[in-house]
Design an enzyme around this catalytic site. Structure first.
Site, PDB file in Angstrom:
ATOM      1  N   GLY A  21       0.465  -1.453  -0.424  1.00 52.05           N
ATOM      2  CA  GLY A  21      -0.457   0.059   0.087  1.00 52.05           C
ATOM      3  C   GLY A  21       0.750   1.469  -0.155  1.00 52.05           C
TER       4      GLY A  21
ATOM      5  N   GLY B 240      -0.549   4.088  -1.762  1.00 46.43           N
ATOM      6  CA  GLY B 240      -1.102   6.103  -1.251  1.00 46.43           C
ATOM      7  C   GLY B 240      -0.910   7.001  -0.363  1.00 46.43           C
TER       8      GLY B 240
ATOM      9  CG  ASP C 269      -0.333   0.148  -3.870  1.00 49.69           C
ATOM     10  OD1 ASP C 269      -0.102   1.475  -3.074  1.00 49.69           O
ATOM     11  OD2 ASP C 269      -1.209   0.840  -4.658  1.00 49.69           O
ATOM     12  CE  LYS C 270      -7.233  -4.952  -6.086  1.00 48.57           C
ATOM     13  NZ  LYS C 270      -8.808  -5.618  -5.523  1.00 48.57           N
TER      14      LYS C 270
ATOM     15  CB  THR D  88      -8.917   3.676   3.620  1.00 46.32           C
ATOM     16  OG1 THR D  88      -9.122   4.619   2.953  1.00 46.32           O
ATOM     17  CG2 THR D  88      -7.072   2.788   3.612  1.00 46.32           C
TER      18      THR D  88
ATOM     19  CB  THR E 161      -7.510   2.901  12.234  1.00 48.71           C
ATOM     20  OG1 THR E 161      -8.734   4.226  12.065  1.00 48.71           O
ATOM     21  CG2 THR E 161      -9.179   1.723  12.011  1.00 48.71           C
ATOM     22  CG  ASP E 162      -8.334   7.124  15.304  1.00 49.32           C
ATOM     23  OD1 ASP E 162      -9.286   6.448  14.753  1.00 49.32           O
ATOM     24  OD2 ASP E 162      -8.330   7.916  15.979  1.00 49.32           O
ATOM     25  CD  GLU E 163     -12.434   4.714  11.541  1.00 53.69           C
ATOM     26  OE1 GLU E 163     -13.096   4.114  11.223  1.00 53.69           O
ATOM     27  OE2 GLU E 163     -12.408   6.443  10.726  1.00 53.69           O
TER      28      GLU E 163
ATOM     29  CE1 TYR F 190     -10.216   1.447   6.717  1.00 47.56           C
ATOM     30  CE2 TYR F 190     -10.894   2.735   8.627  1.00 47.56           C
ATOM     31  CZ  TYR F 190     -10.312   2.034   7.903  1.00 47.56           C
ATOM     32  OH  TYR F 190      -8.950   2.453   8.308  1.00 47.56           O
TER      33      TYR F 190
ATOM     34  CE  LYS G 112      -6.627  -0.839   9.462  1.00 49.78           C
ATOM     35  NZ  LYS G 112      -5.628  -0.906   7.859  1.00 49.78           N
TER      36      LYS G 112
ATOM     37  CG  ASN H 178      -9.554  11.826  11.738  1.00 52.48           C
ATOM     38  OD1 ASN H 178      -9.977  10.887  12.615  1.00 52.48           O
ATOM     39  ND2 ASN H 178     -10.454  11.702  10.353  1.00 52.48           N
TER      40      ASN H 178
HETATM   41  P1  NAD Z   1      -5.017   5.050   1.001  1.00 59.93           P
HETATM   42  O1  NAD Z   1      -7.497   4.995   0.504  1.00 59.93           O
HETATM   43  O2  NAD Z   1      -4.175   6.238   1.094  1.00 59.93           O
HETATM   44  O3  NAD Z   1      -3.862   3.895   0.361  1.00 59.93           O
HETATM   45  C1  NAD Z   1      -4.402   2.682   0.499  1.00 59.93           C
HETATM   46  C2  NAD Z   1      -3.471   1.923  -0.565  1.00 59.93           C
HETATM   47  O4  NAD Z   1      -3.540   0.636  -0.442  1.00 59.93           O
HETATM   48  C3  NAD Z   1      -3.565   2.711  -1.689  1.00 59.93           C
HETATM   49  O5  NAD Z   1      -2.326   2.692  -2.317  1.00 59.93           O
HETATM   50  C4  NAD Z   1      -4.134   0.884  -2.609  1.00 59.93           C
HETATM   51  O6  NAD Z   1      -3.947   0.915  -3.147  1.00 59.93           O
HETATM   52  C5  NAD Z   1      -3.230   0.233  -1.860  1.00 59.93           C
HETATM   53  N1  NAD Z   1      -4.327  -0.903  -1.641  1.00 59.93           N
HETATM   54  C6  NAD Z   1      -6.247  -1.084  -1.955  1.00 59.93           C
HETATM   55  N2  NAD Z   1      -6.174  -2.429  -1.717  1.00 59.93           N
HETATM   56  C7  NAD Z   1      -5.019  -3.105  -2.120  1.00 59.93           C
HETATM   57  C8  NAD Z   1      -4.906  -4.093  -2.388  1.00 59.93           C
HETATM   58  N3  NAD Z   1      -5.697  -5.038  -2.253  1.00 59.93           N
HETATM   59  N4  NAD Z   1      -3.886  -5.021  -2.312  1.00 59.93           N
HETATM   60  C9  NAD Z   1      -2.210  -4.142  -2.356  1.00 59.93           C
HETATM   61  N5  NAD Z   1      -2.670  -2.374  -2.519  1.00 59.93           N
HETATM   62  C10 NAD Z   1      -4.157  -2.539  -2.274  1.00 59.93           C
HETATM   63  O7  NAD Z   1      -5.109   4.439   2.637  1.00 59.93           O
HETATM   64  P2  NAD Z   1      -4.161   5.679   3.739  1.00 59.93           P
HETATM   65  O8  NAD Z   1      -5.326   7.286   4.655  1.00 59.93           O
HETATM   66  O9  NAD Z   1      -2.981   6.143   2.948  1.00 59.93           O
HETATM   67  O10 NAD Z   1      -4.593   4.698   5.052  1.00 59.93           O
HETATM   68  C11 NAD Z   1      -3.126   3.676   5.006  1.00 59.93           C
HETATM   69  C12 NAD Z   1      -3.325   2.894   5.752  1.00 59.93           C
HETATM   70  O11 NAD Z   1      -3.485   3.777   6.881  1.00 59.93           O
HETATM   71  C13 NAD Z   1      -4.549   2.056   5.962  1.00 59.93           C
HETATM   72  O12 NAD Z   1      -4.273   0.362   6.369  1.00 59.93           O
HETATM   73  C14 NAD Z   1      -5.658   3.079   6.922  1.00 59.93           C
HETATM   74  O13 NAD Z   1      -6.304   1.882   6.792  1.00 59.93           O
HETATM   75  C15 NAD Z   1      -4.653   3.303   7.894  1.00 59.93           C
HETATM   76  N6  NAD Z   1      -4.806   4.157   8.591  1.00 59.93           N
HETATM   77  C16 NAD Z   1      -5.128   5.780   7.903  1.00 59.93           C
HETATM   78  C17 NAD Z   1      -5.145   6.205   8.593  1.00 59.93           C
HETATM   79  C18 NAD Z   1      -5.969   8.319   7.923  1.00 59.93           C
HETATM   80  O14 NAD Z   1      -6.440   8.602   8.575  1.00 59.93           O
HETATM   81  N7  NAD Z   1      -5.726   8.348   6.591  1.00 59.93           N
HETATM   82  C19 NAD Z   1      -6.035   7.143   9.793  1.00 59.93           C
HETATM   83  C20 NAD Z   1      -5.126   5.879  10.805  1.00 59.93           C
HETATM   84  C21 NAD Z   1      -4.582   4.394  10.490  1.00 59.93           C
HETATM   85  O1  DAU Z   2      -9.554   7.768  12.308  1.00 60.53           O
HETATM   86  C1  DAU Z   2      -8.582   6.924  11.701  1.00 60.53           C
HETATM   87  C2  DAU Z   2      -9.745   7.549  10.259  1.00 60.53           C
HETATM   88  O2  DAU Z   2      -9.482   8.837   9.793  1.00 60.53           O
HETATM   89  C3  DAU Z   2      -9.011   6.126   9.237  1.00 60.53           C
HETATM   90  O3  DAU Z   2      -8.920   4.501  10.130  1.00 60.53           O
HETATM   91  C4  DAU Z   2      -9.475   6.260   8.006  1.00 60.53           C
HETATM   92  O4  DAU Z   2      -9.126   5.173   6.637  1.00 60.53           O
HETATM   93  C5  DAU Z   2     -10.098   7.503   7.607  1.00 60.53           C
HETATM   94  O5  DAU Z   2     -10.604   7.012   6.447  1.00 60.53           O
HETATM   95  C6  DAU Z   2     -10.437   8.528   8.653  1.00 60.53           C
HETATM   96  O6  DAU Z   2     -11.591   8.012   8.953  1.00 60.53           O
HETATM   97  P1  DAU Z   2     -12.815   9.725   8.995  1.00 60.53           P
HETATM   98  O7  DAU Z   2     -14.553   8.181   8.492  1.00 60.53           O
HETATM   99  O8  DAU Z   2     -12.912   9.966  10.474  1.00 60.53           O
HETATM  100  O9  DAU Z   2     -12.636  10.589   7.868  1.00 60.53           O
HETATM  101  P2  DAU Z   2     -13.414  11.350   6.606  1.00 60.53           P
HETATM  102  O10 DAU Z   2     -12.531  11.869   6.703  1.00 60.53           O
HETATM  103  O11 DAU Z   2     -13.661  10.716   5.643  1.00 60.53           O
HETATM  104  O12 DAU Z   2     -14.276  12.222   7.875  1.00 60.53           O
HETATM  105  C7  DAU Z   2     -14.272  13.089   8.937  1.00 60.53           C
HETATM  106  C8  DAU Z   2     -15.059  13.411   9.611  1.00 60.53           C
HETATM  107  O13 DAU Z   2     -15.188  14.641   8.875  1.00 60.53           O
HETATM  108  C9  DAU Z   2     -16.198  12.583   9.713  1.00 60.53           C
HETATM  109  O14 DAU Z   2     -16.802  13.077  11.023  1.00 60.53           O
HETATM  110  C10 DAU Z   2     -17.211  12.970   8.780  1.00 60.53           C
HETATM  111  C11 DAU Z   2     -16.836  13.761   8.171  1.00 60.53           C
HETATM  112  N1  DAU Z   2     -16.971  14.729   7.125  1.00 60.53           N
HETATM  113  C12 DAU Z   2     -16.827  13.732   6.083  1.00 60.53           C
HETATM  114  C13 DAU Z   2     -16.993  14.065   4.384  1.00 60.53           C
HETATM  115  C14 DAU Z   2     -16.508  13.087   3.714  1.00 60.53           C
HETATM  116  C15 DAU Z   2     -18.220  15.230   6.609  1.00 60.53           C
HETATM  117  O15 DAU Z   2     -18.962  15.964   7.301  1.00 60.53           O
HETATM  118  N2  DAU Z   2     -18.392  15.595   5.105  1.00 60.53           N
HETATM  119  C16 DAU Z   2     -17.844  14.790   4.491  1.00 60.53           C
HETATM  120  O16 DAU Z   2     -18.166  14.479   3.143  1.00 60.53           O
END
Ligand code: NAD
Ligand code: DAU
Length: 338
Positions: free
Chosen positions: A7, A10, A32-33, A88, A127-129, A151, A155, A180
């Site tokens: 991944g 990403g 990465d896929k 994600t 993730t904290d979720e 989701y 996780k 986040n």
């Molecule tokens: P992202 O969606 O930006 O990237 C995900 C990456 O994984 C992409 O490059 C995608 O092509 C790749 N991928 C998806 N399915 C795949 C598969 N089957 N095989 C190989 N590659 C694959 O995600 P992100 O926000 O960078 O999150 C990365 C990790 O961190 C995730 O595990 C997510 O749960 C975790 N995380 C994210 C957040 C956040 O706020 N974004 C917070 C805490 C934890």
């Molecule tokens: O907490 C870690 C997580 O944070 C990661 O594990 C997830 O991969 C990542 O997507 C993120 O999850 P959230 O659901 O918290 O993130 P998102 O950006 O989707 O939304 C953040 C907050 O904003 C949430 O309370 C929903 C709200 N929201 C989101 C969108 C996209 C809105 O109010 N409007 C919107 O259009």
């Protein structure tokens, strides 16, 4: 260290890849896929670096994983696997959970088997979720798992599998759970880049419910460095939370983005809430601080730099906004925004 980063194309994975190559001199293989969220452009500046190679493939595909893990002699070509690969986005998991189970659960089991076959160090990015919502106080690593969305359930399932490999097989695994993340290269389905790009285009800003949900924001480079500490020094079978230094209700984040982009408050539109929406996340990070980590970026600074990055990197987001993202956006927001 030789690291397989799953991944790595990403959002967070690309920052981690860059930091490990540039600041630690590691050899890095990215698997990465390249789903809608993964883009080779996120790693464009690393192409040609002798320490970097890229494999297109899915983590649930055992042959693709083997090809990335093993050399031609059948021996391990890497010392560690760090798994970022996941579906994600919470909203997409509400529409359909199938891809989430396949990638997040089945894919993790394939990676764990590959790690076991060669006794590789394994770090799962989580993730904290997985702890669910908390109205007051903070989650520690001992808090029970209570995921709310498909989701976060997928996780949590992956985390339990990881812990079972440590417990049953004595595999040296660790789990890093982040709050986040925000910063450059985040796909614009997520709150901050979605609001920034809409505000820059004078489009409406869809706030779910009352907008008073609270998120614990961590700059992506801080989370990437926390994962690096866990990789280098994490104890076998241990979980490490990494929360950001600041929390903020969504509506305040949106108002700050309006100020930074020079948009107007009239763009805010309160829309139907996300089903099962978690009210607040908050993490205690004492354990990972014990490994020498601390966050460097305060939200007040990081959000300004992030808005600037999107302003200056139009060639990065323009193809996204005009492609399949548009269809997703219409499906997700079309009815709510009229
Ligand atoms: P992202 O969606 O930006 O990237 C995900 C990456 O994984 C992409 O490059 C995608 O092509 C790749 N991928 C998806 N399915 C795949 C598969 N089957 N095989 C190989 N590659 C694959 O995600 P992100 O926000 O960078 O999150 C990365 C990790 O961190 C995730 O595990 C997510 O749960 C975790 N995380 C994210 C957040 C956040 O706020 N974004 C917070 C805490 C934890
Ligand atoms: O907490 C870690 C997580 O944070 C990661 O594990 C997830 O991969 C990542 O997507 C993120 O999850 P959230 O659901 O918290 O993130 P998102 O950006 O989707 O939304 C953040 C907050 O904003 C949430 O309370 C929903 C709200 N929201 C989101 C969108 C996209 C809105 O109010 N409007 C919107 O259009």
């Amino acid at each position: 260290m030789r690291i397989l980063i799953c991944g790595g194309a990403g959002f967070i994975g690309s920052h981690f890849t860059r930091i490990r190559l540039r600041e630690h001199g590691d050899q890095v293989v990215v698997l990465d896929k390249l789903t809608y969220a993964g883009r080779e452009e996120n790693l464009a500046d690393l192409r040609g670096d002798p320490g970097f190679s890229f494999h297109a493939g899915a983590i649930e595909d055992a042959a693709a994983v083997r090809a990335a893990v093993q050399g031609a002699d059948g021996q391990a070509a890497v010392d560690a696997i760090v798994n970022f690969a996941a579906e994600t986005h919470v909203d997409r998991s509400i529409s359909s959970s199938e891809d989430f189970v396949n990638t997040n659960v089945v894919g993790t089991s394939v990676l764990l088997d590959a790690a076991l076959a060669h006794r590789l160090r394994y770090v799962q990015v989580s993730t904290d979720e997985v702890y669910g919502s908390i109205e007051e106080g903070t989650f520690t690593e001992e808090s029970p798992l209570a995921p709310s969305s498909p989701y976060s359930a997928s996780k949590a399932g992956a985390d339990l599998l990881v812990q079972s490999y440590a417990h049953t097989h004595g595999l040296h695994t660790s789990i890093a759970r982040g709050s986040n993340n925000y910063g450059p290269y985040q796909y614009p389905e997520k709150l901050i880049p979605l609001m920034v790009l809409n505000a820059l285009h004078g489009e409406r800003l869809p706030v779910y419910g009352d907008g008073l949900q609270v998120r614990n924001w961590i700059h992506v480079t801080d989370f990437a460095r926390a994962i690096g500490c866990v990789l280098e020094s994490g104890a076998p079978g241990e979980v490490y939370n990494a929360g950001g230094p600041d929390e903020c209700p969504n509506i305040e984040v949106v108002r700050r983005i309006i100020e930074l982009t020079g948009a107007g408050d009239e763009l805010i539109e309160y829309v139907t809430d996300r089903p099962g929406h978690d009210r607040r996340y908050s993490l205690s990070s004492e354990r990972v601080r014990g490994l020498g980590w601390e966050p460097r970026v305060r939200f007040a600074d990081g959000i300004g730099e992030t808005v600037e990055w999107y302003r200056e990197n139009r060639p990065w987001w323009e193809p996204i906004r005009s492609g399949a993202y548009r269809e997703y956006y219409e499906r997700q927001y079309g009815r709510a925004l009229g």
